[in-house]
Every structure is written in C-alpha cells, then in structure tokens.
Design an enzyme around this catalytic site. Structure first.
Site, PDB file in Angstrom:
ATOM      1  N   GLU A   1      50.888  33.749  45.820  1.00 28.62           N
ATOM      2  CA  GLU A   1      49.833  33.231  44.964  1.00 28.62           C
ATOM      3  C   GLU A   1      50.181  33.431  43.484  1.00 28.62           C
ATOM      4  O   GLU A   1      50.379  34.558  43.033  1.00 28.62           O
ATOM      5  CB  GLU A   1      48.516  33.942  45.293  1.00 28.62           C
TER       6      GLU A   1
ATOM      7  N   MET B   1      43.322  39.715  54.835  1.00 28.63           N
ATOM      8  CA  MET B   1      42.452  39.626  56.004  1.00 28.63           C
ATOM      9  C   MET B   1      42.330  38.191  56.496  1.00 28.63           C
ATOM     10  O   MET B   1      42.105  37.964  57.688  1.00 28.63           O
ATOM     11  CB  MET B   1      41.061  40.189  55.671  1.00 28.63           C
TER      12      MET B   1
ATOM     13  N   HIS C   1      37.364  43.722  46.920  1.00 25.94           N
ATOM     14  CA  HIS C   1      38.633  43.555  46.205  1.00 25.94           C
ATOM     15  C   HIS C   1      39.371  44.875  45.977  1.00 25.94           C
ATOM     16  O   HIS C   1      40.426  44.873  45.347  1.00 25.94           O
ATOM     17  CB  HIS C   1      38.393  42.911  44.822  1.00 25.94           C
TER      18      HIS C   1
END
Length: 337
Positions: free
Chosen positions: A29, A82, A123
């Site tokens: 990412e 996840m 987070h």
C-alpha cells in the site's frame, strides 16, 4: 556507521538486499510514496504500488515466493492484515508443511504495529501473540534502528515466512503519513523514545540471527521482559525502580518466533522475579507464553504481567493508561518485592 531514523534503517537493509539479489522485490500500500527512494534505485518493476486489497496482494506475495522470488509485502499496519488473514494463517505458515518441505515461502510481511499516537483501537493492535503461534512462521519486532536493519536483512535472507513488525511510534515516516504532521494538537515527544527512533547503523548491514535476545540493562533484583516499544518502557521503569533501590535487568526479546527461551530462563532464574510487559492483549499473548515457559522449565520466580486488557482508547490520556506504560511496569515490579 551512520545515524539513521528507524524507517531509514529498515530501508537501508532492504536496499542492500535488493542490490545483492535481483529476486528481492517489494510491493504494498502506497509503496511508491513510502519507499520512493528504493523505487528510484530499483525501478517500478521491483518496487510496486498495489490496490487497497490486502488479501489479493498478500496472496500474490505467497505465490511469488513459491515461484522463486523473495517478496517483501507491506501493510501500513497489521490491523489491515485481518482482511487477508487467511494468507498468513492458511498459506504463509502452512504451505511449506503441506508440500512436505518442497516449497519454501521466503516472503517477508512488513507491517506497522502498536499505538502511543492516538489512532484508535482498530489501528493500534499488535497481534504478535497470535502470529507467533502459527507453525513455520518467524515473528520479528525490532526496538532500535540497528536491530531493525540487521533483523530485516535476516528476514529477507530467510527461506521461511517471516512477519516483520515495526512499532509505528518509532517509524517517523509512517507517523507523518498517517496524519501526525497534520495533528498539531498531538505532541509525541514525551512518549517517543529517542533511542528507538534514531541511532547508529552500520553502513554495511550484518544480519542479526533470529532467536537471540539482547540484554539492554543489567540488574540483580528483577527481570523486565518485553519487545518493541515495551523495551523502552521497561528501561524507563528501571530508572524509576533504581531510584527506590531496585536494580532491574531489561531483556529485549527481538524475535517472538523463534523465542530465546534460554535467555528468559537464565535471567529470571538469576533474579527470581519477572515482569513481562506486552503491548498485545493479555489473554493468549506473550505474557502467558512466558509464564508457561517458566513453569515448564521448573524456574522458581515471582511473576507479574502488564499488557492490554481492553479496547485501546482514542483519547491520548486514556490510551496511555491502557498501554503498558512505565508507571504500570514499575508498580508491577514493586508488587513482587
């Protein structure tokens, strides 16, 4: 030797590995932004941006590793993993065993972990207790720039599936990119340990073997055991304890799988008291694993743990209280006197 930030040290080691081995590639990412220096050196074929599709690009890394590449696949944070956890639990950790050892999985999953910067409970998790429970999986959590470089080089050179976890509080580039430079009401200076965020790194990195803990401080009264940011919190707690005449050993595990069981048993056996500080959840995590290790080894010691027992709050003062801070660690240590 050069002074580097934590994130620079990791990329320095990765760059060294990429220069030495054309099969080493990296994607993930916003990698073209976060790893732009590596992309400028090695080009877009070896440093690739991906869509925000964690399951897709994590499984692509597994396939590439099986086909002969050495991919370093990057997530902003392990929480995002996840979405594609099957790639970890059912592929990366098992395909070597499913194939009877014919297929190695020389892939590194690189991800940020942990809190202390007010980003909320979804987070700021670590999950390293769960990750370390999987077979054929190496789990690495460096606490200093020098360790980050040496352990990254070992991770890339390993023929096994390796999860390389970088505490986000030590990674200034990640902190800035996640909004730290836009949140002028949040001052991380009091909580960010400078010795973990910046330090000397060898110009030519030498691999650090997995499964070898490092003693960060010597003391004869109690042993404080941790990993990542927890090591620095233990050092802060050790200073507080020293003011009260209690001298603590601080043991930095560096890797959770493999775990340096000999170092743990040796240090705890010597001091007879141990506090395990862990930024993971208390149930099913590192703290319970070390308690079991000490019992199984017949080590006689008074034991306490300081870990996460709730959803991590967003508000900084509540977040600080929920995480294993130095005050909680020192209090736990004094309870064993």
């Amino acid at each position: 030797m050069t002074i580097m930030r934590y994130d620079e040290a990791v990329d320095h080691a990765l760059g060294q590995a990429m220069a030495a081995d054309p099969s080493v590639v990296t994607w993930g990412e916003d990698v073209e932004i976060l790893r732009r220096v590596l992309q400028s050196r090695f080009g877009v074929e070896r440093v690739r941006d991906t869509p925000i599709s964690e399951q897709g690009f994590m499984y692509a890394g597994i396939g590439a590793a099986m086909a002969g590449l050495r991919p370093v696949v990057e997530l902003y944070m392990i929480d995002f993993g996840m979405v594609g956890w099957s790639a970890i639990a059912n592929a990366g950790s098992k395909f070597k065993d499913f194939s009877g050892g014919r297929w190695n999985i020389p892939m590194v999953l690189r991800a940020g972990v942990g809190g202390w910067y007010a980003d909320g409970g979804q987070h700021e998790q670590t999950f390293w207790g769960s990750l370390a429970s999987y077979p054929s999986t190496e789990v690495v959590v460096p606490s200093t720039p020098a360790d980050a470089a040496g352990l990254m080089l070992s991770a890339v050179q390993s023929d096994d599936f390796t999860v390389f976890l970088t505490p986000k509080l030590l990674d200034q580039q990640i902190l800035d990119y996640l909004g730290g430079d836009q949140r002028d009401t949040l001052d991380l200076t009091p909580v960010q340990p400078r010795a973990g965020a910046i330090g000397d790194v060898d110009d030519v990195v030498t691999p650090i073997p997995f499964g070898q803990a490092a003693t960060r401080r010597e003391g004869g009264d109690i042993t404080l055991v941790s990993v990542g940011i927890g090591v620095h919190r233990c050092l802060e707690a050790a200073d507080q304890l020293a003011a009260d005449g209690i001298e603590a050993t601080v043991l930095d595990l560096r890797t959770l799988a493999p775990l340096d069981t000999e170092a743990i048993v040796s240090h705890v056996g010597r001091t007879g008291r141990v506090v395990v500080a862990d930024e993971d959840y208390s149930r099913g995590g590192l703290t319970g694993e070390i308690a079991a290790l000490l019992l199984e080894s017949g080590t006689s010691a008074r034991y306490a743990r300081v870990a996460v027992d709730q959803t991590i709050p967003f508000a900084p003062h509540l977040e600080y209280a929920a995480l294993p801070n130095a005050e909680r660690i020192a209090s736990a240590a004094k309870s064993l006197a």
